[in-house]
Design a protein around this motif. Structure first.
Motif, PDB file in Angstrom:
ATOM      1  N   SER A   1       0.959  -1.123  -0.017  1.00 33.13           N
ATOM      2  CA  SER A   1       0.158  -0.060  -0.041  1.00 33.13           C
ATOM      3  C   SER A   1       0.904   1.223   0.084  1.00 33.13           C
ATOM      4  CB  SER A   1      -0.900   0.136   1.131  1.00 33.13           C
ATOM      5  OG  SER A   1      -1.344   1.326   1.573  1.00 33.13           O
ATOM      6  N   PRO A   2       0.743   2.302  -1.040  1.00 29.50           N
ATOM      7  CA  PRO A   2       1.490   3.471  -1.051  1.00 29.50           C
ATOM      8  C   PRO A   2       1.031   4.121   0.109  1.00 29.50           C
ATOM      9  CG  PRO A   2       0.448   2.977  -3.217  1.00 29.50           C
ATOM     10  CD  PRO A   2      -0.127   2.200  -2.137  1.00 29.50           C
ATOM     11  N   ALA A   3      -0.344   4.121   0.772  1.00 32.15           N
ATOM     12  CA  ALA A   3      -0.646   5.067   1.928  1.00 32.15           C
ATOM     13  C   ALA A   3      -0.164   4.527   3.229  1.00 32.15           C
ATOM     14  CB  ALA A   3      -2.188   5.094   1.866  1.00 32.15           C
ATOM     15  N   THR A   4       0.344   3.481   3.356  1.00 30.83           N
ATOM     16  CA  THR A   4       1.060   2.897   4.620  1.00 30.83           C
ATOM     17  C   THR A   4       2.126   2.282   4.463  1.00 30.83           C
ATOM     18  OG1 THR A   4      -0.273   1.039   4.563  1.00 30.83           O
ATOM     19  CG2 THR A   4      -1.422   2.866   5.599  1.00 30.83           C
ATOM     20  N   ASN A   5       2.600   1.885   3.376  1.00 26.08           N
ATOM     21  CA  ASN A   5       3.592   0.882   3.145  1.00 26.08           C
ATOM     22  C   ASN A   5       3.555  -0.547   3.870  1.00 26.08           C
ATOM     23  OD1 ASN A   5       5.559   1.753   1.286  1.00 26.08           O
ATOM     24  ND2 ASN A   5       5.806   3.484   2.777  1.00 26.08           N
ATOM     25  N   GLU A   6       2.371  -0.782   4.160  1.00 26.59           N
ATOM     26  CA  GLU A   6       1.900  -2.219   4.630  1.00 26.59           C
ATOM     27  C   GLU A   6       1.639  -3.114   3.503  1.00 26.59           C
ATOM     28  OE1 GLU A   6      -1.316  -1.620   7.146  1.00 26.59           O
ATOM     29  OE2 GLU A   6      -0.171  -0.622   8.653  1.00 26.59           O
ATOM     30  N   VAL A   7       1.888  -4.343   3.557  1.00 28.06           N
ATOM     31  CA  VAL A   7       1.786  -5.502   2.488  1.00 28.06           C
ATOM     32  C   VAL A   7      -0.219  -5.604   2.392  1.00 28.06           C
ATOM     33  CG1 VAL A   7       1.688  -7.911   1.995  1.00 28.06           C
ATOM     34  CG2 VAL A   7       3.525  -6.775   3.003  1.00 28.06           C
ATOM     35  N   LEU A   8      -0.590  -5.305   1.128  1.00 29.43           N
ATOM     36  CA  LEU A   8      -1.962  -5.462   1.082  1.00 29.43           C
ATOM     37  C   LEU A   8      -2.101  -6.938   0.861  1.00 29.43           C
ATOM     38  CD1 LEU A   8      -2.576  -2.686  -1.667  1.00 29.43           C
ATOM     39  CD2 LEU A   8      -3.499  -2.679   0.519  1.00 29.43           C
ATOM     40  N   ASN A   9      -1.413  -7.720  -0.197  1.00 25.95           N
ATOM     41  CA  ASN A   9      -1.674  -9.020  -0.314  1.00 25.95           C
ATOM     42  C   ASN A   9      -0.575  -9.708  -1.031  1.00 25.95           C
ATOM     43  OD1 ASN A   9      -1.967  -7.832  -3.026  1.00 25.95           O
ATOM     44  ND2 ASN A   9      -4.180  -7.875  -2.608  1.00 25.95           N
ATOM     45  N   GLU A  10      -0.500 -10.874  -1.638  1.00 20.66           N
ATOM     46  CA  GLU A  10       0.527 -11.693  -2.135  1.00 20.66           C
ATOM     47  C   GLU A  10       0.051 -12.067  -3.615  1.00 20.66           C
ATOM     48  OE1 GLU A  10       3.548 -12.204  -1.400  1.00 20.66           O
ATOM     49  OE2 GLU A  10       3.696 -11.129   0.634  1.00 20.66           O
ATOM     50  N   VAL A  11       0.658 -11.350  -4.353  1.00 20.24           N
ATOM     51  CA  VAL A  11       0.247 -11.561  -6.096  1.00 20.24           C
ATOM     52  C   VAL A  11       0.956 -12.533  -6.673  1.00 20.24           C
ATOM     53  CG1 VAL A  11      -0.431 -10.355  -8.036  1.00 20.24           C
ATOM     54  CG2 VAL A  11      -0.767  -9.358  -5.952  1.00 20.24           C
ATOM     55  N   ALA A  12       0.402 -13.245  -7.600  1.00 22.92           N
ATOM     56  CA  ALA A  12       1.062 -14.328  -8.404  1.00 22.92           C
ATOM     57  C   ALA A  12       2.382 -13.590  -9.101  1.00 22.92           C
ATOM     58  CB  ALA A  12       0.256 -14.818  -9.453  1.00 22.92           C
ATOM     59  N   ALA A  13       3.514 -14.129  -8.942  1.00 25.30           N
ATOM     60  CA  ALA A  13       4.676 -13.660  -9.666  1.00 25.30           C
ATOM     61  C   ALA A  13       4.829 -14.566 -11.070  1.00 25.30           C
ATOM     62  CB  ALA A  13       5.899 -13.676  -8.701  1.00 25.30           C
ATOM     63  N   CYS A  14       4.272 -14.212 -12.152  1.00 23.44           N
ATOM     64  CA  CYS A  14       4.205 -15.206 -13.292  1.00 23.44           C
ATOM     65  C   CYS A  14       5.764 -15.311 -13.894  1.00 23.44           C
ATOM     66  CB  CYS A  14       3.554 -14.608 -14.148  1.00 23.44           C
ATOM     67  SG  CYS A  14       1.624 -14.796 -13.982  1.00 23.44           S
ATOM     68  N   THR A  15       6.119 -16.412 -14.308  1.00 21.50           N
ATOM     69  CA  THR A  15       7.362 -17.139 -14.701  1.00 21.50           C
ATOM     70  C   THR A  15       7.552 -16.929 -16.343  1.00 21.50           C
ATOM     71  OG1 THR A  15       6.885 -19.433 -14.786  1.00 21.50           O
ATOM     72  CG2 THR A  15       7.648 -18.539 -12.770  1.00 21.50           C
ATOM     73  N   ALA A  16       8.613 -17.402 -16.771  1.00 19.65           N
ATOM     74  CA  ALA A  16       8.612 -17.559 -18.224  1.00 19.65           C
ATOM     75  C   ALA A  16       7.773 -18.527 -18.860  1.00 19.65           C
ATOM     76  CB  ALA A  16      10.169 -17.605 -18.832  1.00 19.65           C
ATOM     77  N   GLN A  17       7.619 -19.743 -18.125  1.00 20.39           N
ATOM     78  CA  GLN A  17       6.842 -20.639 -18.223  1.00 20.39           C
ATOM     79  C   GLN A  17       5.292 -20.276 -18.281  1.00 20.39           C
ATOM     80  OE1 GLN A  17       7.358 -24.448 -15.985  1.00 20.39           O
ATOM     81  NE2 GLN A  17       5.251 -25.133 -16.426  1.00 20.39           N
ATOM     82  N   ASP A  18       4.896 -19.426 -17.229  1.00 25.70           N
ATOM     83  CA  ASP A  18       3.597 -18.869 -17.375  1.00 25.70           C
ATOM     84  C   ASP A  18       3.297 -18.046 -18.582  1.00 25.70           C
ATOM     85  OD1 ASP A  18       2.874 -19.921 -14.822  1.00 25.70           O
ATOM     86  OD2 ASP A  18       3.981 -18.427 -14.057  1.00 25.70           O
ATOM     87  N   VAL A  19       4.494 -17.299 -19.100  1.00 30.53           N
ATOM     88  CA  VAL A  19       4.140 -16.389 -20.293  1.00 30.53           C
ATOM     89  C   VAL A  19       4.224 -17.326 -21.546  1.00 30.53           C
ATOM     90  CG1 VAL A  19       5.377 -15.064 -21.801  1.00 30.53           C
ATOM     91  CG2 VAL A  19       5.584 -14.588 -19.371  1.00 30.53           C
ATOM     92  N   ASP A  20       4.748 -18.411 -21.580  1.00 30.58           N
ATOM     93  CA  ASP A  20       4.712 -19.525 -22.666  1.00 30.58           C
ATOM     94  C   ASP A  20       3.256 -20.165 -22.609  1.00 30.58           C
ATOM     95  OD1 ASP A  20       7.496 -19.539 -23.500  1.00 30.58           O
ATOM     96  OD2 ASP A  20       8.158 -21.090 -22.219  1.00 30.58           O
ATOM     97  N   THR A  21       2.702 -20.519 -21.569  1.00 30.70           N
ATOM     98  CA  THR A  21       1.223 -20.984 -21.305  1.00 30.70           C
ATOM     99  C   THR A  21       0.389 -19.895 -21.759  1.00 30.70           C
ATOM    100  OG1 THR A  21       2.104 -22.374 -19.358  1.00 30.70           O
ATOM    101  CG2 THR A  21      -0.453 -22.060 -19.851  1.00 30.70           C
ATOM    102  N   ALA A  22       0.480 -18.684 -21.612  1.00 32.67           N
ATOM    103  CA  ALA A  22      -0.522 -17.585 -21.781  1.00 32.67           C
ATOM    104  C   ALA A  22      -0.453 -17.272 -23.317  1.00 32.67           C
ATOM    105  CB  ALA A  22      -0.126 -16.295 -20.943  1.00 32.67           C
ATOM    106  N   VAL A  23       0.635 -17.372 -23.960  1.00 35.03           N
ATOM    107  CA  VAL A  23       0.877 -16.905 -25.343  1.00 35.03           C
ATOM    108  C   VAL A  23       0.347 -18.180 -26.169  1.00 35.03           C
ATOM    109  CG1 VAL A  23       2.769 -16.602 -27.125  1.00 35.03           C
ATOM    110  CG2 VAL A  23       3.183 -15.675 -25.105  1.00 35.03           C
ATOM    111  N   ALA A  24       0.480 -19.529 -25.849  1.00 29.29           N
ATOM    112  CA  ALA A  24      -0.035 -20.673 -26.561  1.00 29.29           C
ATOM    113  C   ALA A  24      -1.629 -20.439 -26.418  1.00 29.29           C
ATOM    114  CB  ALA A  24       0.514 -21.794 -25.742  1.00 29.29           C
TER     115      ALA A  24
END
Length: 493
Positions: free
Chosen positions: A35-58
């Motif tokens: 959060s920019p307002a507090t610098n607290e963690v809002l949540n954890e978000v998926a960090a996509c990899t090169a493999q995920d890019v391959d899957t999405a492009v396919a």
């Protein structure tokens, strides 16, 4: 900060969206969304990899080749996009709240400005789908020449954190309308709303695989998209530094088309004949400089004002800067929220310290609301500054405006063009001849006269120089980014 500042709607998802479904990153990795307002963690978000890019492009390629979107009648695409716009409008308050929390944007800006613009943009491109025509070339009686535009294929859309909804709509509107499959890489600093837009797009009837979202880190996910040999187009809005990387990725892979909209250091020129209207002019230029906390590529961060009115103008600007309400982005009265991250705050303060050290007068520009833990800086007006100073020449991306005097029209033009950027400019004068002469002379993609503006959805937006090239957002010209031009030459027998 109030509880409302850091609470996200229950609809927020944090996984990637690939082929019509939410999925974890292939290796399960995530990144902390702060959060920019507090610098607290809002949540954890998926960090996509090169493999995920391959899957999405396919998935995107399969969808494109299947033709369920790319080859359906334009009127059918229009109907689906209009449903999509309706759903966005129905969920506008929710989407506005997501962006306000995620990017620290004032909620009133999101509700009153950003989301109406998104709805308008999607509807405008939906209506344009069946109104963009090809050509028949002039030939003799033995030939027919057809000049047509076809969807490019798989389009990677890389959007910035400062306008996560607006910029997304400027890109997916024409890309989807043209029949492409789209993969969105949202900024890691504001990744959440793009995932919700994808969900609503599927609900509207956009087929699986046509709208994918890959959150992740730029040097991993963005790089993999830029290098992927089956991505046909990259449309990027962001920093000049990263834009250069995408050009290199294209050169190192399949020479994919790259359209870039990058930084700016926009001049705002105020001529002496505006002496009786300085209060109005200053109000406009304060908005140009401090809108979204100055975190805007076309922010009017360089004000060039005729020396005969400069002192009075600065007094107006300082008063307006001091009156700006800086605070909790969830408060409807807030005009300026936090900067996006601690390093952004440090950068702004460093520029201002350098200006003071070199003899400039800095009004405002202090670290404030430190008890919140957020990244707050009061708006700053920098006066008595050398035109060659860093605060005048470099993009700061914060609520800072530098004021420089001039004596003649030629001086104003020279100062305005003394930059490697060329995104936008603004001219204030009562004289139409002066306005037209200067507008033609200033090297910028958009020149506004007597009012800060980037134009509306009907006019293209893009820059000169290191502000970008390769295509424009908005207007019918945006279709050029997402289509291939084809000639069909027929010999009659």
């Amino acid at each position: 900060m109030t509880a409302a500042s850091i609470v996200l709607p229950d609809t927020v998802k944090t996984q990637a969206y690939i082929d019509g479904a939410f999925v974890d990153a292939s290796d399960g990795s995530t990144f902390a969304n702060i959060s920019p307002a507090t610098n607290e963690v809002l949540n954890e978000v998926a960090a996509c990899t090169a493999q995920d890019v391959d899957t999405a492009v396919a998935a995107a390629r399969r969808a494109f080749d299947a033709g369920h979107w790319s080859r359906i009648a334009p009127a059918d695409r229009k109907a689906v996009l209009l449903r999509f716009a309706d759903l966005v409008e129905q969920h506008a308050e929710e989407l506005a709240h997501i962006d306000s929390v995620d990017a620290g944007k004032p909620i009133s800006d999101c509700i009153d400005g950003d989301l109406p613009d998104v709805v308008l943009t999607i509807r405008w491109y939906a209506e344009a789908v069946d109104k963009v025509f090809g050509k028949v070339s002039p030939t003799g009686t033995d030939n027919v020449g057809l000049v047509v535009r076809e969807p490019a294929g798989v389009v990677a859309v890389v959007v910035p954190w400062n306008f996560p909804s607006n910029t997304l709509s400027w890109k997916i509107g024409p890309a989807l309308a043209a029949g492409n499959s789209v993969i969105v890489k949202p900024a890691e600093l504001s990744p959440l709303s793009a995932l919700r837009y994808a969900e609503l797009a599927t609900e509207a009837g956009i087929p699986a695989g046509v709208f994918n979202v890959l959150p992740g880190l730029g040097h991993v996910t963005g790089k993999a998209l830029g290098l992927h040999p089956d991505v046909d187009v990259v449309s990027f809005t962001g920093s000049t530094e990263v834009g250069r990387m995408f050009l290199k990725y294209a050169a190192d892979s399949n020479l994919k088309q790259v359209a870039l909209e990058m930084g700016g250091k926009s001049p705002q020129i105020v001529f002496a004949d505006m002496a009786d209207e300085l209060a109005q002019v200053a109000e406009d230029l304060a908005g140009a400089a401090f809108w979204n906390g100055g975190q805007n590529c076309s922010a009017g961060s360089r004000i060039l004002v005729h020396n005969s009115i400069k002192k009075d103008f600065v007094e107006h600007m300082v008063g307006l800067a001091q009156a700006r309400v800086v605070g909790d982005p969830a408060d409807v009265g807030t005009e300026i929220g936090p900067l996006i991250e601690p390093s952004a705050k440090e950068r702004v303060l460093r520029f201002l310290d350098g200006a003071r050290t070199n003899g400039a007068t800095v009004h405002g520009g202090e670290s404030i609301l430190e008890e919140t833990g957020g990244n707050y800086v009061s708006p700053a007006v920098v006066d008595e500054v050398d035109p060659q100073a860093a605060v005048v020449r470099e993009e700061i991306f914060g609520p800072v405006v530098a004021v420089v005097g001039f004596d003649t029209e030629d001086d104003a033009i020279a100062l305005a063009n003394d930059t490697a950027y060329g995104l936008a400019a603004n001219i204030w004068t009562r004289d139409i001849n002066t306005a037209l002469r200067v507008a033609k002379a200033v090297r910028a993609g958009t020149v506004a006269v007597n009012g800060f503006s980037e134009g509306d959805i009907s006019t293209p937006f893009g820059g000169f120089g290191i502000s970008g090239f390769g295509g424009h957002d908005k207007g019918l010209e945006a279709f050029d980014q997402y289509t291939e031009l084809k000639t069909i030459w027929i010999t009659l027998r």
